[in-house]
Write an enzyme that holds these catalytic residues in place. Structure first.
Site, PDB file in Angstrom:
ATOM      1  N   TYR A  22     -13.424  51.618 -20.833  1.00  0.00           N
ATOM      2  CA  TYR A  22     -14.444  51.594 -20.071  1.00  0.00           C
ATOM      3  C   TYR A  22     -15.861  50.899 -19.935  1.00  0.00           C
ATOM      4  CZ  TYR A  22     -10.248  53.136 -16.748  1.00  0.00           C
ATOM      5  OH  TYR A  22      -9.353  53.102 -16.462  1.00  0.00           O
ATOM      6  N   HIS A  97      -9.627  43.761 -14.334  1.00  0.00           N
ATOM      7  CA  HIS A  97      -9.135  45.125 -14.458  1.00  0.00           C
ATOM      8  C   HIS A  97      -9.923  45.193 -15.880  1.00  0.00           C
ATOM      9  CE1 HIS A  97      -6.513  46.821 -11.708  1.00  0.00           C
ATOM     10  NE2 HIS A  97      -5.393  45.566 -12.036  1.00  0.00           N
TER      11      HIS A  97
END
Length: 138
Positions: A22, A97
């Site tokens: 991330y 995403h």
């Protein structure tokens, strides 16, 4: 345009959570970048770890916003209720995403919300949000 970004569970941990997947930037810092990049548009932000609160935010956004950017996090793969909320509103929703969910664990390969969304963008890190906004404004 008036755009609402909704982030789901655990996305409040961006910048410290699984940095290899991330990245190391907090979402609030990236949001500042998005707002400066798209300064001619209004960009609001909402994050919740609670499914029902996300559904309420989607309902409240209907006809108040021109578009929604939604990263439903883990609810992407489990929430029929969020999919139904998207299907029940007129405001277009773009699924985003940070990671490519198709390249991750098998259970992440299926998005229950994708069929109700205008489109899906994944795998471009935080830039997925910028690409989502571009898709709404064009």
């Amino acid at each position: 345009m008036k755009i609402l970004i909704i982030n789901g569970p655990n996305l409040n941990l961006l910048g410290s959570r699984e940095k290899a997947i991330y990245g190391d930037m907090k979402f609030e810092d990236y949001l500042y970048f998005l707002k400066s990049l798209f300064s001619e548009h209004i960009i609001d932000y909402y994050q919740s770890n609670v499914e029902g609160e996300i559904i309420n935010a989607i309902h409240s956004a209907n006809n108040e916003y021109d578009g929604i950017i939604l990263n439903a996090g883990g609810y992407t793969h489990t929430s029929v209720a969020i999919a139904d909320a998207i299907g029940g509103i007129q405001t277009p929703v773009i699924e985003v995403h940070i990671s490519c969910i198709l390249g991750r664990e098998e259970f992440r390969h299926k998005s229950l919300i994708a069929p109700k969304c205008m489109g899906s963008i994944m795998g471009f890190g935080l830039d997925s949000y910028r690409l989502g906004i571009l898709s709404l404004i064009k």
